[in-house]
Design a protein around this motif. Structure first.
Motif, PDB file in Angstrom:
ATOM      1  N   GLY A  92       0.810  -1.218   0.000  1.00 29.86           N
ATOM      2  CA  GLY A  92       0.000   0.000   0.000  1.00 29.86           C
ATOM      3  C   GLY A  92       0.835   1.255   0.000  1.00 29.86           C
ATOM      4  O   GLY A  92       0.301   2.361   0.109  1.00 29.86           O
ATOM      5  N   THR A  93       2.158   1.126  -0.101  1.00 30.69           N
ATOM      6  CA  THR A  93       3.010   2.329  -0.138  1.00 30.69           C
ATOM      7  C   THR A  93       3.432   2.585  -1.590  1.00 30.69           C
ATOM      8  O   THR A  93       2.628   2.991  -2.407  1.00 30.69           O
ATOM      9  N   ASP A  94       4.676   2.320  -1.946  1.00 33.17           N
ATOM     10  CA  ASP A  94       5.171   2.556  -3.305  1.00 33.17           C
ATOM     11  C   ASP A  94       5.126   1.238  -4.083  1.00 33.17           C
ATOM     12  O   ASP A  94       6.034   0.404  -3.973  1.00 33.17           O
ATOM     13  N   THR A  95       4.098   1.048  -4.883  1.00 36.93           N
ATOM     14  CA  THR A  95       3.869  -0.223  -5.566  1.00 36.93           C
ATOM     15  C   THR A  95       5.017  -0.599  -6.494  1.00 36.93           C
ATOM     16  O   THR A  95       5.423  -1.773  -6.561  1.00 36.93           O
ATOM     17  N   LYS A  96       5.563   0.368  -7.231  1.00 42.70           N
ATOM     18  CA  LYS A  96       6.650   0.081  -8.172  1.00 42.70           C
ATOM     19  C   LYS A  96       7.880  -0.476  -7.450  1.00 42.70           C
ATOM     20  O   LYS A  96       8.478  -1.466  -7.878  1.00 42.70           O
ATOM     21  N   ILE A  97       8.253   0.182  -6.364  1.00 43.91           N
ATOM     22  CA  ILE A  97       9.449  -0.238  -5.617  1.00 43.91           C
ATOM     23  C   ILE A  97       9.218  -1.589  -4.961  1.00 43.91           C
ATOM     24  O   ILE A  97      10.096  -2.461  -4.975  1.00 43.91           O
ATOM     25  N   ILE A  98       8.017  -1.797  -4.395  1.00 40.51           N
ATOM     26  CA  ILE A  98       7.699  -3.082  -3.759  1.00 40.51           C
ATOM     27  C   ILE A  98       7.784  -4.216  -4.783  1.00 40.51           C
ATOM     28  O   ILE A  98       8.378  -5.269  -4.523  1.00 40.51           O
ATOM     29  N   THR A  99       7.233  -3.971  -5.965  1.00 40.74           N
ATOM     30  CA  THR A  99       7.283  -4.989  -7.023  1.00 40.74           C
ATOM     31  C   THR A  99       8.724  -5.269  -7.434  1.00 40.74           C
ATOM     32  O   THR A  99       9.107  -6.431  -7.655  1.00 40.74           O
ATOM     33  N   ALA A 100       9.530  -4.211  -7.526  1.00 36.16           N
ATOM     34  CA  ALA A 100      10.944  -4.375  -7.903  1.00 36.16           C
ATOM     35  C   ALA A 100      11.696  -5.201  -6.860  1.00 36.16           C
ATOM     36  O   ALA A 100      12.501  -6.080  -7.209  1.00 36.16           O
ATOM     37  N   ILE A 101      11.428  -4.932  -5.582  1.00 33.63           N
ATOM     38  CA  ILE A 101      12.102  -5.673  -4.507  1.00 33.63           C
ATOM     39  C   ILE A 101      11.683  -7.144  -4.532  1.00 33.63           C
ATOM     40  O   ILE A 101      12.524  -8.039  -4.404  1.00 33.63           O
ATOM     41  N   ILE A 102      10.389  -7.392  -4.726  1.00 30.96           N
ATOM     42  CA  ILE A 102       9.896  -8.778  -4.774  1.00 30.96           C
ATOM     43  C   ILE A 102      10.491  -9.517  -5.971  1.00 30.96           C
ATOM     44  O   ILE A 102      10.915 -10.675  -5.857  1.00 30.96           O
ATOM     45  N   ASN A 103      10.546  -8.865  -7.130  1.00 29.73           N
ATOM     46  CA  ASN A 103      11.131  -9.500  -8.316  1.00 29.73           C
ATOM     47  C   ASN A 103      12.624  -9.774  -8.123  1.00 29.73           C
ATOM     48  O   ASN A 103      13.139 -10.820  -8.536  1.00 29.73           O
ATOM     49  N   ALA A 104      13.309  -8.807  -7.504  1.00 28.44           N
ATOM     50  CA  ALA A 104      14.742  -8.998  -7.234  1.00 28.44           C
ATOM     51  C   ALA A 104      14.943 -10.169  -6.278  1.00 28.44           C
ATOM     52  O   ALA A 104      15.869 -10.977  -6.456  1.00 28.44           O
ATOM     53  N   TYR A 105      14.055 -10.267  -5.282  1.00 20.73           N
ATOM     54  CA  TYR A 105      14.160 -11.378  -4.334  1.00 20.73           C
ATOM     55  C   TYR A 105      13.887 -12.708  -5.020  1.00 20.73           C
ATOM     56  O   TYR A 105      14.546 -13.715  -4.735  1.00 20.73           O
ATOM     57  N   LYS A 106      12.926 -12.719  -5.962  1.00 21.07           N
ATOM     58  CA  LYS A 106      12.628 -13.951  -6.692  1.00 21.07           C
ATOM     59  C   LYS A 106      13.838 -14.375  -7.534  1.00 21.07           C
ATOM     60  O   LYS A 106      14.188 -15.563  -7.580  1.00 21.07           O
ATOM     61  N   ASN A 107      14.480 -13.414  -8.171  1.00 20.51           N
ATOM     62  CA  ASN A 107      15.685 -13.717  -8.951  1.00 20.51           C
ATOM     63  C   ASN A 107      16.796 -14.253  -8.059  1.00 20.51           C
ATOM     64  O   ASN A 107      17.500 -15.202  -8.413  1.00 20.51           O
ATOM     65  N   TYR A 108      16.944 -13.626  -6.901  1.00 25.16           N
ATOM     66  CA  TYR A 108      17.958 -14.070  -5.926  1.00 25.16           C
ATOM     67  C   TYR A 108      17.674 -15.503  -5.461  1.00 25.16           C
ATOM     68  O   TYR A 108      18.590 -16.334  -5.360  1.00 25.16           O
ATOM     69  N   THR A 109      16.400 -15.818  -5.215  1.00 20.72           N
ATOM     70  CA  THR A 109      16.023 -17.160  -4.765  1.00 20.72           C
ATOM     71  C   THR A 109      16.334 -18.209  -5.832  1.00 20.72           C
ATOM     72  O   THR A 109      16.743 -19.322  -5.529  1.00 20.72           O
ATOM     73  N   LYS A 110      16.134 -17.843  -7.111  1.00 21.19           N
ATOM     74  CA  LYS A 110      16.415 -18.775  -8.206  1.00 21.19           C
ATOM     75  C   LYS A 110      17.891 -19.147  -8.269  1.00 21.19           C
ATOM     76  O   LYS A 110      18.238 -20.299  -8.536  1.00 21.19           O
ATOM     77  N   ILE A 111      18.762 -18.166  -8.046  1.00 18.10           N
ATOM     78  CA  ILE A 111      20.205 -18.411  -8.209  1.00 18.10           C
ATOM     79  C   ILE A 111      20.879 -18.864  -6.917  1.00 18.10           C
ATOM     80  O   ILE A 111      22.063 -19.174  -6.912  1.00 18.10           O
ATOM     81  N   THR A 112      20.115 -18.915  -5.821  1.00 17.76           N
ATOM     82  CA  THR A 112      20.688 -19.295  -4.525  1.00 17.76           C
ATOM     83  C   THR A 112      20.051 -20.602  -4.057  1.00 17.76           C
ATOM     84  O   THR A 112      18.836 -20.650  -3.836  1.00 17.76           O
ATOM     85  N   PRO A 113      20.828 -21.671  -3.900  1.00 22.55           N
ATOM     86  CA  PRO A 113      20.244 -22.954  -3.478  1.00 22.55           C
ATOM     87  C   PRO A 113      19.434 -22.847  -2.191  1.00 22.55           C
ATOM     88  O   PRO A 113      18.274 -23.254  -2.138  1.00 22.55           O
ATOM     89  N   ILE A 114      20.045 -22.302  -1.141  1.00 23.20           N
ATOM     90  CA  ILE A 114      19.335 -22.143   0.144  1.00 23.20           C
ATOM     91  C   ILE A 114      19.426 -20.674   0.556  1.00 23.20           C
ATOM     92  O   ILE A 114      20.456 -20.227   1.072  1.00 23.20           O
ATOM     93  N   PRO A 115      18.382 -19.879   0.309  1.00 25.04           N
ATOM     94  CA  PRO A 115      18.429 -18.444   0.606  1.00 25.04           C
ATOM     95  C   PRO A 115      18.616 -18.154   2.097  1.00 25.04           C
ATOM     96  O   PRO A 115      18.015 -18.820   2.942  1.00 25.04           O
ATOM     97  N   LYS A 116      19.438 -17.175   2.403  1.00 24.76           N
ATOM     98  CA  LYS A 116      19.632 -16.719   3.783  1.00 24.76           C
ATOM     99  C   LYS A 116      18.767 -15.493   4.082  1.00 24.76           C
ATOM    100  O   LYS A 116      18.657 -15.061   5.212  1.00 24.76           O
ATOM    101  N   ILE A 117      18.203 -14.917   3.017  1.00 29.19           N
ATOM    102  CA  ILE A 117      17.381 -13.715   3.142  1.00 29.19           C
ATOM    103  C   ILE A 117      15.923 -14.100   2.911  1.00 29.19           C
ATOM    104  O   ILE A 117      15.631 -15.006   2.129  1.00 29.19           O
ATOM    105  N   GLY A 118      15.002 -13.424   3.614  1.00 31.53           N
ATOM    106  CA  GLY A 118      13.575 -13.692   3.461  1.00 31.53           C
ATOM    107  C   GLY A 118      12.774 -12.405   3.383  1.00 31.53           C
ATOM    108  O   GLY A 118      13.311 -11.308   3.584  1.00 31.53           O
TER     109      GLY A 118
END
Length: 699
Positions: free
Chosen positions: A370-396
């Motif tokens: 409910g704040t900045d939708t563009k930035i939130i979407t960018a962070i979520i997409n970046a996290y999804k990309n990070y999860t794909k390339i990281t076997p066991i993610p340390k970030i959540g």
């Protein structure tokens, strides 16, 4: 009459024997005159039969030039029958006569030291010093706070024992053992505890080196594990009150991460925007980073973000919750593709977080929908990309939908969970363990919670003879010393932080002055205690008892908090103490006792909801009513786990998330994900072999 008068020197046979024996003795003494030959005897005595080359190498004759010298010494020993050669095996052994000569040499050495009045001590500071009894007196007064007269008396007795035992190889550790033994004999246990040496037995050290499968991060991990055990022993013997230490050891309480318990907090809530924009001076405490400069540009911000995450993970044992990431990137909404790429890189480079227990310190990014939708979407997409390339993610991710709609992100979150990502849904400042930030008085960028103390409710119930009132009274009694120890922990951490042990916390010390520290006590096995042991049914009456138990804990915590001047909260979340409690209770009371009637290897932690059953649940379903009721009573947080089947598809996960969000305000979806230990493949469910590389190594 002199004994020598019995010998008739005129007898040629007797005289010849005496002359021969005298000559033999002189030859043996000539052999003993060489330190090299004594060393050879010592080596054979300790190592057993050795080949020529093995013996030569161990004796220190390693160069070709020294071969003749070694052969000369060995020949001397053979001629006097001090060493023998087994010709069939071509190995040299020490003879009984050789052992006698070696023993004699040792006695002469010891006696000469005693007669000279000099003994030498091998100290822990890696030096050899002449024995000086005044140093024992100084140690007793300085370390143990003994009165001078008593210190002199103890030292005199220790000194007499040292000379009596005729110990030649004297070490600082051995002297300390003698001192502690004398103190115990005289009934001075308190002084002995102050002077006790912390460390590991030789056997334990050898076992650690032998079992390297349990060691991560190479030699650094081995050294870290050793340090953890030393500081854990220090905590339990020298810092905690005895009743609290005994409660932990017996299984009434559980202290997580005892090796760092009095050094660093468990959870840190951070406003990352303020921290990065203001910059942090680390005061030279890290060799590779001296200062995190104030950052404005996108490159600078993402670079500083990865550094701050890596450094902050060193200052918390369980979790770092990062808030303010959306406003931090608010000025960069025009370059979303670049932001996503740089954030992905920042997450990946900061994934090597500190590890103070079986799991690494969690890093959680809190996003307020409910704040900045563009930035939130960018962070979520970046996290999804990070999860794909990281076997066991340390970030959540922690998704706060208080002012937004979960349906806006449910598809992306479902995809993230399907590839092993970590997501939590919660309103307000809550960690991924379900711990809430109770520090509302601070306006600074940092606040912390101290948890890591759990109470074994099934044990308390079992020992209360099924008396519910007595059970709650025992809970109240146990909480008081536990909270007092937590207040002591806060003081220890505060002191060490102020002195620079935790550089980022040290530069933001307002978190202590403004009461932004919460003390959290965790309750484990509430259901087992009430339903299995106290004998109540899982109905309205039984659930009312559950609530009464928690209310008792909350009331005791509030009263004790006022006494201590600290915020005290009660939680029900996951902890390794759950397995430990069940194991200890099984050993103490037997697997067939009512304490273990659920036949589980762990006690209940929080609430578990099965995703496969969510579609049939309503706001009036017992598990939902119970969850929401407990959430209101527990002021420290409740972990509600949404258990998702490993074969669930993305669409199934999405629907389960959306439905659960309408039933309870806070929950953590958990889905087991198979990962190939060889190639890291995890894009689809598999059991036995990796579908990509066919490896059987499945994590």
């Amino acid at each position: 009459m002199d004994l020598d008068d019995d010998v008739d020197d005129s007898d040629p046979k007797r005289g010849g024997i005496l002359q021969s024996t005298s000559k033999r003795v002189r030859m043996i003494f000539s052999v003993m005159a060489s330190p090299n030959r004594i060393d050879i005897l010592r080596i054979l005595n300790s190592k057993g039969p050795l080949t020529y080359s093995e013996l030569k190498s161990l004796a220190g004759f390693k160069s070709k030039k020294e071969s003749g010298k070694f052969a000369y010494h060995l020949r001397k020993l053979l001629r006097q029958s001090l060493v023998a050669l087994n010709k069939s095996e071509r190995r040299y052994t020490i003879t009984n006569l050789g052992k006698l000569v070696l023993s004699l040499a040792r006695q002469i050495e010891e006696r000469s030291i005693i007669e000279s009045g000099k003994m030498y001590v091998r100290t822990s500071s890696e030096s050899i010093e002449e024995f000086n009894s005044h140093k024992i007196i100084q140690s007793l007064v300085r370390e143990g706070s003994l009165p001078l007269e008593l210190a002199q008396k103890i030292t005199e007795e220790v000194e007499n024992r040292i000379y009596k035992y005729q110990t030649t190889y004297l070490t600082g550790a051995l002297i300390r053992e003698m001192v502690n033994s004398v103190l115990l004999e005289h009934g001075h246990e308190e002084y002995r505890n102050k002077l006790a040496r912390l460390g590991l037995p030789v056997y334990d050290v050898q076992e650690m080196i032998s079992n390297l499968d349990d060691v991560d991060n190479g030699a650094e991990g081995l050294l870290f594990n050793t340090g953890q055990r030393v500081f854990a022993e220090h905590l339990l013997t020298n810092i905690l009150p005895k009743d609290v230490a005994d409660s932990h050891l017996s299984g009434d309480l559980h202290i997580s991460n005892p090796g760092v318990w009095s050094m660093i907090p468990d959870t840190i809530f951070v406003n990352i925007k303020e921290l990065i924009e203001d910059g942090v001076d680390l005061g030279g405490k890290y060799l590779d980073v001296s200062r995190i400069s104030a950052s404005k540009q996108l490159d600078e911000i993402t670079s500083s973000l990865s550094v701050v995450i890596a450094l902050l993970s060193k200052e918390a044992s369980q979790e770092i919750v990062l808030d303010g990431l959306v406003p931090l990137f608010a000025k960069h909404s025009k370059s979303i593709p670049e932001l996503e790429q740089k954030l992905t890189d920042a997450f990946a480079t900061s994934s090597t977080t500190s590890k103070y227990n079986k799991n690494s310190t969690n890093i959680s990014i809190r996003l307020q929908l409910g704040t900045d939708t563009k930035i939130i979407t960018a962070i979520i997409n970046a996290y999804k990309n990070y999860t794909k390339i990281t076997p066991i993610p340390k970030i959540g991710l922690i998704i706060d939908a208080d002012k937004g709609k979960i349906t806006d992100v449910s598809q992306a979150v479902a995809e993230i969970l399907s590839i092993g990502g970590k997501v939590m849904f919660a309103k307000g400042q809550t960690s991924s363990y379900g711990i809430t930030n109770g520090s509302t008085k601070t306006s600074g960028p940092l606040s912390i919670t101290l948890q890591s103390v759990s109470i074994n409710l099934p044990r308390l119930a079992f020992e209360s003879n099924k008396d519910e009132t007595y059970f709650r009274a025992r809970l109240a009694l146990l909480m008081k010393p536990a909270l007092a120890s937590m207040a002591l922990r806060k003081k220890e951490i505060s002191d060490l932080t102020r002195r620079g042990l935790n550089p980022i916390l040290a530069k933001n010390t307002q978190y202590m002055q403004r009461s932004s520290v919460s003390l959290v006590v965790n309750l484990v096995g509430l259901k087992e205690a009430v339903f299995n042991i106290l004998g109540f049914q899982d109905n309205k009456e039984g659930r009312d008892i559950l609530n009464k138990v928690i209310e008792t804990a909350v009331d005791v915590g509030a009263k004790k908090g006022k006494e201590l001047g600290d915020t005290v909260a009660i939680s029900m979340t996951e902890t390794e103490g759950s397995v430990r409690f069940a194991t200890l209770d099984g050993e103490k009371y037997g697997k067939n006792s009512s304490l273990n009637s659920m036949d589980a290897d762990y006690y209940s932690q929080g609430i578990v909801v099965n995703a496969s059953e969510v579609s049939d649940l309503t706001a009036k379903s017992p598990v939902i009513v119970e969850s929401n009721k407990l959430s209101k009573i527990l002021n420290g947080g409740l972990l509600v786990t949404l258990q998702i089947d490993k074969d669930a598809k993305v669409d199934d996960i999405k629907k389960a998330i959306e439905k659960t969000s309408t039933l309870t305000p806070s929950f953590k979806p958990v889905r087991p994900t198979a990962i190939c230990g060889e190639c890291g493949f995890k894009d689809e469910p598999f059991d036995d072999k990796c579908p990509k590389c066919k490896s059987p190594y499945v994590v």
